[in-house]
Design a protein around this motif. Structure first.
Motif, PDB file in Angstrom:
ATOM      1  N   GLY A 102       0.795  -1.215   0.000  1.00  0.00           N
ATOM      2  CA  GLY A 102       0.000   0.000   0.000  1.00  0.00           C
ATOM      3  C   GLY A 102       0.829   1.268   0.000  1.00  0.00           C
ATOM      4  O   GLY A 102       0.316   2.351   0.296  1.00  0.00           O
ATOM      5  N   MET A 103       2.127   1.170  -0.344  1.00  0.00           N
ATOM      6  CA  MET A 103       3.009   2.338  -0.342  1.00  0.00           C
ATOM      7  C   MET A 103       3.556   2.641  -1.733  1.00  0.00           C
ATOM      8  O   MET A 103       4.487   3.430  -1.882  1.00  0.00           O
ATOM      9  CB  MET A 103       4.158   2.139   0.655  1.00  0.00           C
ATOM     10  N   SER A 107       5.042   1.570  -8.257  1.00  0.00           N
ATOM     11  CA  SER A 107       4.802   2.832  -8.950  1.00  0.00           C
ATOM     12  C   SER A 107       5.999   3.766  -8.821  1.00  0.00           C
ATOM     13  O   SER A 107       6.372   4.455  -9.786  1.00  0.00           O
ATOM     14  CB  SER A 107       3.548   3.508  -8.375  1.00  0.00           C
ATOM     15  N   ALA A 108       6.596   3.793  -7.636  1.00  0.00           N
ATOM     16  CA  ALA A 108       7.785   4.630  -7.440  1.00  0.00           C
ATOM     17  C   ALA A 108       8.916   4.177  -8.349  1.00  0.00           C
ATOM     18  O   ALA A 108       9.612   5.003  -8.959  1.00  0.00           O
ATOM     19  CB  ALA A 108       8.219   4.571  -5.975  1.00  0.00           C
ATOM     20  N   VAL A 253      -4.267   2.494   8.078  1.00  0.00           N
ATOM     21  CA  VAL A 253      -3.831   1.581   7.027  1.00  0.00           C
ATOM     22  C   VAL A 253      -3.368   2.428   5.843  1.00  0.00           C
ATOM     23  O   VAL A 253      -4.031   3.388   5.443  1.00  0.00           O
ATOM     24  CB  VAL A 253      -4.973   0.641   6.613  1.00  0.00           C
ATOM     25  N   SER A 254      -2.211   2.092   5.279  1.00  0.00           N
ATOM     26  CA  SER A 254      -1.673   2.842   4.144  1.00  0.00           C
ATOM     27  C   SER A 254      -2.294   2.332   2.850  1.00  0.00           C
ATOM     28  O   SER A 254      -2.087   1.180   2.474  1.00  0.00           O
ATOM     29  CB  SER A 254      -0.149   2.696   4.084  1.00  0.00           C
ATOM     30  N   PRO A 258      -1.100  -3.951   3.294  1.00  0.00           N
ATOM     31  CA  PRO A 258      -1.312  -4.079   4.734  1.00  0.00           C
ATOM     32  C   PRO A 258      -0.379  -3.241   5.593  1.00  0.00           C
ATOM     33  O   PRO A 258      -0.422  -3.353   6.819  1.00  0.00           O
ATOM     34  CB  PRO A 258      -1.053  -5.566   4.967  1.00  0.00           C
ATOM     35  N   THR A 259       0.525  -2.436   4.994  1.00  0.00           N
ATOM     36  CA  THR A 259       1.362  -1.576   5.823  1.00  0.00           C
ATOM     37  C   THR A 259       0.482  -0.610   6.624  1.00  0.00           C
ATOM     38  O   THR A 259      -0.489  -0.066   6.096  1.00  0.00           O
ATOM     39  CB  THR A 259       2.343  -0.773   4.955  1.00  0.00           C
ATOM     40  N   VAL A 260       0.833  -0.425   7.884  1.00  0.00           N
ATOM     41  CA  VAL A 260       0.147   0.539   8.743  1.00  0.00           C
ATOM     42  C   VAL A 260       1.127   1.665   9.065  1.00  0.00           C
ATOM     43  O   VAL A 260       2.299   1.413   9.363  1.00  0.00           O
ATOM     44  CB  VAL A 260      -0.358  -0.116  10.046  1.00  0.00           C
TER      45      VAL A 260
END
Length: 301
Positions: A102-103, A107-108, A253-254, A258-260
């Motif tokens: 989710g970060m 895409s980066a 949640v990001s 699942p990154t928080v």
């Protein structure tokens, strides 16, 4: 000759999601922020196109897409087609952004690949053309080019840079187990069959952002995908509660998870929250500040 481009992770300070459109995409009103967790993409001159990837200890190498479908190679081929030249070069990617977290790590990397190819091939592509190519690669790729703090609309690819007077401190806790973005959106559709066609506005978040006050921003953080993500992964809700008990102003949640991520009141507050979470058994706890620049050259040709 070679060039290295740095690409930052993104988080969503606001993620308003509307009812799914006929084309399968959801309309979004989101506020992105680039934070200081990054991947570095090096590109060297070569006769063909190749990719080597090195990952941080907290990333499973098997989770990184390989082969011709890797988004870095797709970005290179897309820009080469646009420029009417062969896609050539040897990429070396060093990843620190969590994968499927989710970060927007992929895409980066795509944004960094576009910048690296443009500079090494001396194309001098117009910014508007790079943004249009980025949108073809994915909804988050245009923001990864722009960086800083920005508002995204459409499906997230229509990006407007924002003035951001704050210096924000974050703690990020990746998960060893990924969470499918399509699955989270599908669960959103199941939980919210009455979702509005127009996504919830980011106006409240933008007003909080303009104050530069961490507590005001914490109260305004919003993610429509948090409920479906936690419903699929209840441990994420437990993690948010634990981080807030360790001193964070707010956990979120990001993106689709699942990154928080946790917003803290200062650098010291971020360190204390990170230590508390590490002491609670979380093996990977990252601290970062934002906003930071989008894809940019760190080692020139």
């Amino acid at each position: 000759m070679s060039i290295t481009v740095r690409a930052a992770a993104k988080i969503n300070l606001h993620l308003g999601v509307g009812r799914v459109r006929d084309d399968g995409f959801h309309p979004l009103d989101t506020v992105y922020q680039a934070i200081g967790i990054h991947d570095d993409i090096a590109l060297s001159l070569a006769d063909d196109l190749s990719l080597t990837t090195h990952v941080a200890d907290h990333i499973d190498p098997a989770a990184v897409p390989s082969g011709a479908d890797n988004i870095v190679l797709r970005a290179a081929r897309l820009l080469a087609e646009h420029a009417g030249r062969p896609a050539t070069g040897a990429f070396e990617v060093r990843k620190d952004i969590p994968v499927a977290g989710g970060m927007a790590g992929g895409s980066a990397d795509a944004a960094a690949a576009l910048v690296a190819c443009d500079r090494l091939w001396d194309l001098q592509t117009f910014d508007d053309d790079l943004l249009a190519l980025a949108a073809r690669l994915g909804s988050d790729v245009p923001f990864s080019l722009v960086g800083g703090t920005a508002r995204g609309r459409g499906r997230g690819e229509v990006v407007e840079a924002l003035a951001d007077p704050g210096s924000w401190w974050w703690v990020a806790v990746p998960s060893a187990e990924g969470l499918s973005t399509p699955a989270v959106y599908a669960h959103f559709d199941a939980l919210r069959p009455d979702a509005p066609e127009v996504p919830p506005s980011s106006d409240e978040l933008l007003a909080a952002l303009a104050t530069g006050e961490p507590l005001r921003l914490a109260r305004a953080l919003h993610n429509d995908l948090q409920e479906p993500a936690i419903d699929l992964r209840p441990d994420l809700g437990d993690l948010i509660a634990r981080g807030e008990s360790e001193g964070a102003l707010r956990g979120l949640v990001s993106g689709s998870g699942p990154t928080v991520v946790f917003l803290c009141d200062s650098a010291d507050g971020a360190r204390e929250t990170a230590l508390g979470l590490a002491g609670a058994g979380h093996e990977v706890v990252l601290t970062a500040t934002g906003p930071v620049a989008g894809a940019h050259v760190v080692v020139p040709v």
